[in-house]
Design a protein around this motif. Structure first.
Motif, mmCIF file in Angstrom:
data_model
loop_
_atom_site.group_PDB
_atom_site.id
_atom_site.type_symbol
_atom_site.label_atom_id
_atom_site.label_comp_id
_atom_site.label_asym_id
_atom_site.label_seq_id
_atom_site.Cartn_x
_atom_site.Cartn_y
_atom_site.Cartn_z
ATOM 1 N N GLY B 183 0.841 -1.210 0.000
ATOM 2 C CA GLY B 183 0.000 0.000 0.000
ATOM 3 C C GLY B 183 0.868 1.249 0.000
ATOM 4 N N TRP B 184 1.908 1.248 0.823
ATOM 5 C CA TRP B 184 2.806 2.403 0.882
ATOM 6 C C TRP B 184 3.533 2.576 -0.460
ATOM 7 C CZ3 TRP B 184 8.222 2.513 0.453
ATOM 8 C CH2 TRP B 184 8.788 3.764 0.662
ATOM 9 N N VAL B 185 4.051 1.466 -0.992
ATOM 10 C CA VAL B 185 4.795 1.544 -2.261
ATOM 11 C C VAL B 185 3.879 2.058 -3.380
ATOM 12 C CG1 VAL B 185 5.934 0.170 -4.057
ATOM 13 C CG2 VAL B 185 6.523 -0.204 -1.668
ATOM 14 N N MET B 186 2.650 1.571 -3.413
ATOM 15 C CA MET B 186 1.729 1.971 -4.490
ATOM 16 C C MET B 186 1.366 3.453 -4.437
ATOM 17 S SD MET B 186 1.261 -0.454 -6.642
ATOM 18 C CE MET B 186 2.979 -0.924 -6.400
ATOM 19 N N THR B 187 1.417 4.054 -3.240
ATOM 20 C CA THR B 187 1.107 5.492 -3.178
ATOM 21 C C THR B 187 2.228 6.331 -3.805
ATOM 22 O OG1 THR B 187 2.109 5.753 -1.001
ATOM 23 C CG2 THR B 187 -0.264 5.304 -1.063
ATOM 24 N N ARG B 188 3.390 5.736 -4.050
ATOM 25 C CA ARG B 188 4.496 6.471 -4.663
ATOM 26 C C ARG B 188 4.260 6.676 -6.162
ATOM 27 N NH1 ARG B 188 6.991 8.123 -0.209
ATOM 28 N NH2 ARG B 188 8.931 8.481 -1.328
ATOM 29 N N PHE B 189 3.299 5.898 -6.733
ATOM 30 C CA PHE B 189 3.046 5.919 -8.177
ATOM 31 C C PHE B 189 1.660 6.478 -8.464
ATOM 32 C CE2 PHE B 189 6.034 2.634 -7.296
ATOM 33 C CZ PHE B 189 6.927 2.671 -8.337
ATOM 34 N N SER B 190 1.449 6.838 -9.729
ATOM 35 C CA SER B 190 0.086 7.178 -10.134
ATOM 36 C C SER B 190 -0.759 5.919 -9.996
ATOM 37 C CB SER B 190 0.085 7.638 -11.587
ATOM 38 O OG SER B 190 0.481 6.574 -12.417
ATOM 39 N N SER B 191 -2.024 6.119 -9.712
ATOM 40 C CA SER B 191 -2.914 4.980 -9.492
ATOM 41 C C SER B 191 -3.099 4.207 -10.795
ATOM 42 C CB SER B 191 -4.261 5.495 -8.977
ATOM 43 O OG SER B 191 -5.083 4.414 -8.695
ATOM 44 N N SER B 192 -2.708 2.921 -10.784
ATOM 45 C CA SER B 192 -2.866 2.090 -11.972
ATOM 46 C C SER B 192 -3.396 0.733 -11.516
ATOM 47 C CB SER B 192 -1.511 1.931 -12.674
ATOM 48 O OG SER B 192 -1.420 0.675 -13.309
ATOM 49 N N GLY B 193 -4.564 0.368 -12.035
ATOM 50 C CA GLY B 193 -5.206 -0.881 -11.616
ATOM 51 C C GLY B 193 -4.306 -2.085 -11.825
ATOM 52 N N LEU B 194 -3.627 -2.133 -12.968
ATOM 53 C CA LEU B 194 -2.785 -3.277 -13.310
ATOM 54 C C LEU B 194 -1.629 -3.406 -12.322
ATOM 55 C CD1 LEU B 194 -2.104 -5.533 -15.306
ATOM 56 C CD2 LEU B 194 -0.930 -3.848 -16.719
ATOM 57 N N ARG B 195 -0.990 -2.283 -12.039
ATOM 58 C CA ARG B 195 0.151 -2.275 -11.119
ATOM 59 C C ARG B 195 -0.294 -2.709 -9.715
ATOM 60 N NH1 ARG B 195 4.970 0.900 -11.314
ATOM 61 N NH2 ARG B 195 4.234 2.285 -12.944
ATOM 62 N N LEU B 234 -7.982 -10.410 -1.873
ATOM 63 C CA LEU B 234 -6.937 -9.463 -1.447
ATOM 64 C C LEU B 234 -6.557 -8.522 -2.598
ATOM 65 C CD1 LEU B 234 -4.429 -11.619 0.652
ATOM 66 C CD2 LEU B 234 -5.741 -9.664 1.450
ATOM 67 N N CYS B 235 -6.479 -9.099 -3.793
ATOM 68 C CA CYS B 235 -6.139 -8.273 -4.966
ATOM 69 C C CYS B 235 -7.218 -7.217 -5.211
ATOM 70 C CB CYS B 235 -5.983 -9.141 -6.217
ATOM 71 S SG CYS B 235 -4.652 -10.323 -6.119
ATOM 72 N N PHE B 236 -8.473 -7.641 -5.196
ATOM 73 C CA PHE B 236 -9.581 -6.693 -5.407
ATOM 74 C C PHE B 236 -9.589 -5.625 -4.311
ATOM 75 C CE2 PHE B 236 -11.666 -10.118 -8.003
ATOM 76 C CZ PHE B 236 -11.796 -9.365 -9.151
ATOM 77 N N ALA B 237 -9.376 -6.085 -3.066
ATOM 78 C CA ALA B 237 -9.380 -5.133 -1.943
ATOM 79 C C ALA B 237 -8.257 -4.110 -2.129
ATOM 80 C CB ALA B 237 -9.210 -5.883 -0.626
ATOM 81 N N GLY B 238 -7.109 -4.588 -2.603
ATOM 82 C CA GLY B 238 -5.976 -3.678 -2.821
ATOM 83 C C GLY B 238 -6.310 -2.624 -3.864
ATOM 84 N N VAL B 239 -6.907 -3.069 -4.966
ATOM 85 C CA VAL B 239 -7.263 -2.126 -6.047
ATOM 86 C C VAL B 239 -8.307 -1.124 -5.543
ATOM 87 C CG1 VAL B 239 -8.319 -1.926 -8.332
ATOM 88 C CG2 VAL B 239 -6.687 -3.758 -7.887
ATOM 89 N N ALA B 240 -9.285 -1.623 -4.778
ATOM 90 C CA ALA B 240 -10.334 -0.723 -4.265
ATOM 91 C C ALA B 240 -9.747 0.266 -3.261
ATOM 92 C CB ALA B 240 -11.447 -1.548 -3.623
ATOM 93 N N ALA B 241 -8.874 -0.227 -2.379
ATOM 94 C CA ALA B 241 -8.306 0.642 -1.333
ATOM 95 C C ALA B 241 -7.411 1.726 -1.933
ATOM 96 C CB ALA B 241 -7.522 -0.198 -0.334
ATOM 97 N N ARG B 242 -6.706 1.385 -3.020
ATOM 98 C CA ARG B 242 -5.775 2.352 -3.615
ATOM 99 C C ARG B 242 -6.479 3.637 -4.050
ATOM 100 N NH1 ARG B 242 -3.474 5.932 -4.629
ATOM 101 N NH2 ARG B 242 -1.618 6.352 -5.905
ATOM 102 N N ARG B 243 -7.727 3.493 -4.459
ATOM 103 C CA ARG B 243 -8.478 4.672 -4.923
ATOM 104 C C ARG B 243 -8.637 5.721 -3.830
ATOM 105 N NH1 ARG B 243 -11.339 3.617 -9.636
ATOM 106 N NH2 ARG B 243 -12.870 5.199 -9.154
ATOM 107 N N PHE B 244 -8.571 5.261 -2.585
ATOM 108 C CA PHE B 244 -8.780 6.205 -1.480
ATOM 109 C C PHE B 244 -7.472 6.711 -0.872
ATOM 110 C CE2 PHE B 244 -12.537 3.500 -1.743
ATOM 111 C CZ PHE B 244 -13.517 4.465 -1.894
ATOM 112 N N LEU B 245 -6.371 6.150 -1.345
ATOM 113 C CA LEU B 245 -5.088 6.563 -0.780
ATOM 114 C C LEU B 245 -4.536 7.768 -1.551
ATOM 115 C CD1 LEU B 245 -3.439 3.036 -0.306
ATOM 116 C CD2 LEU B 245 -4.409 4.507 1.459
#
Lengths: 172, 252
Positions: B183-195, B234-245
């Motif tokens: 979650g922390w690493v993904m906030t360093r990038f633009s939001s990308s569903g695939l990533r 877990l994958c779906f939850a990660g993608v959904a959660a990223r939208r709010f980070l």
């Protein structure tokens, strides 16, 4: 870019001076808002500084910069900060003497037509027509193939032709 | 498909021959007309240089604070390393049961695939400008899910449901820490569903690897429901959660 990555602030100043105006223009067209364009320009260059370690040596700078700007605009839109199209009263009515004469009616129609395009098509057309990026550069920016960008641009222009049919007729 | 001469026609100064082509081409003709209309629109009123300069204050401050660029592989190393540590640590910490796999080849083949996904998948999720590689890795996650179901011996054992809940809970618990790291690493990038999906899949693979080596239930239904399904969730939850980070940097 190498000097900028090494922390040279003068290199950053040069990049900013060269690209900031164009990036702001792109964001202005994408968001239809002066305030959002300012905020997103700021965010684009802040992201550029923060993520410069991710720029791959030998890659083209301009598509990367516009990818950042487009991502920032998408995030802005997703978070519900997108503003609706301003009405006639929001259009600038006073233009400086030195500025070229603006056809506000045409601008409004084009803006509304662009707004009706899917995001990917609108982005491709704005980058191609107004920012002067080639289809190859847009493909690099969007992370898709060049032929996919050509299809997007073609469909977008075709749709615009439908939406602006009478204007196109007057010009031809 | 669009006409091969589209880009030539839609240039700032197309040749007379290109314009003549556009007259008869059903692709280029309408596109050129729209292109010309857009050319009539004036540039936005230029912003005064001083106003533009004011937009770079935060960037200059950031550059002054962190003059050295952080290489992209630091974040890749953090995610892949966290996944590897958790996969190995959890696998070593759990008690070993009698093997419930179709064969030794299935057992270690599936373990190798999940291990690879946990470490290399985490790395690929972070690599800049590698959308095609990430798409390929996505197919590999599907293959891993299929292998994880097919590798069982078919022997269900007793208390299938209660044991299944235990497996799902264990998998989620093991994945919790690397999920936070991802979650922390993904906030360093633009939001990308695939990533984000790939990062989530790599994190889930670390938890599933530990389960795979220890679970005493080898039925396909158990493996699909309590090993693979929580992983996908877990994958779906990660993608959904990223939208709010929040996003630290919008670079791809």
């Amino acid at each position: 870019m190498e000097r900028f990555c090494a922390g040279d602030s003068q290199a950053f100043d040069a990049l900013f001076a060269r690209h900031a105006g164009a990036v702001r223009g792109f964001l202005r067209r994408l968001t239809q808002s002066e305030a959002a364009a300012d905020d997103l320009t700021q965010l684009t260059f802040l992201s550029l500084v923060r993520a410069r370690g991710r720029f791959l040596a030998g890659a083209r700078f301009k598509p990367w910069l516009y990818a950042i700007a487009a991502n920032a605009a998408k995030d802005h839109r997703r978070r519900g900060a997108h503003e609706t199209l301003p009405g006639d009263d929001a259009l600038p009515v006073q233009v400086a003497d030195a500025a070229p004469v603006r056809d506000l009616g045409l601008e409004k129609r084009v803006r509304e037509a662009l707004e009706q395009l899917p995001e990917a098509q609108r982005e491709a057309i704005l980058l191609h027509r107004f920012q002067g990026l080639s289809f190859a550069e847009i493909a690099e920016q969007a992370g898709v193939t060049e032929s996919a960008v050509k299809v997007r641009a073609h469909r977008g222009y075709e749709r615009l032709r439908e939406l602006l049919g009478d204007l196109a007729g007057e010009l031809s | 498909m669009s006409c091969a001469r589209l880009e030539e026609v839609l240039s700032e100064n197309p040749s007379a021959e290109a314009r003549a082509h556009a007259v008869t081409c059903p692709d280029c003709g309408p596109a050129l007309q729209a292109f010309d209309v857009l050319g009539q629109v004036a540039e936005p009123t230029p912003v005064p240089v001083a106003a533009l300069e004011s937009l770079k204050a935060s960037s200059v401050a950031e550059l002054r604070e962190r003059p050295r660029a952080r290489p992209w592989w630091v974040e890749a190393l953090v995610l892949a390393g966290a996944n590897a540590l958790v996969a190995v640590g959890a696998s070593m910490a759990m008690s070993w049961h009698q093997s419930q796999h179709a064969s030794l080849m299935w057992r270690w083949g599936a373990a190798g695939a999940l291990g690879l996904l946990a470490v290399v998948g985490g790395w690929i999720a972070v690599v800049p400008q590698a959308k095609r590689v990430r798409s390929g890795a996505l197919l590999f996650t599907v293959a891993c899910a299929v292998v994880a179901v097919l590798c069982g011996s078919g022997d269900a054992g007793g208390q299938a449901f209660a044991a299944g809940i235990g497996c799902a809970t264990t998998e989620c618990a093991i994945s919790a820490v690397p999920m936070l790291v991802a979650g922390w690493v993904m906030t360093r990038f633009s939001s990308s569903g695939l990533r984000v999906w790939l990062a989530g899949a790599s994190v889930g693979a670390a938890g599933m690897l530990a389960l795979h080596l220890h679970c005493p239930n080898g039925s396909a239904a158990h493996l699909a429901t309590f090993h693979v399904a929580p992983w996908l969730m877990l994958c779906f939850a990660g993608v959904a959660a990223r939208r709010f980070l929040p996003t630290f940097a919008h670079a791809p």
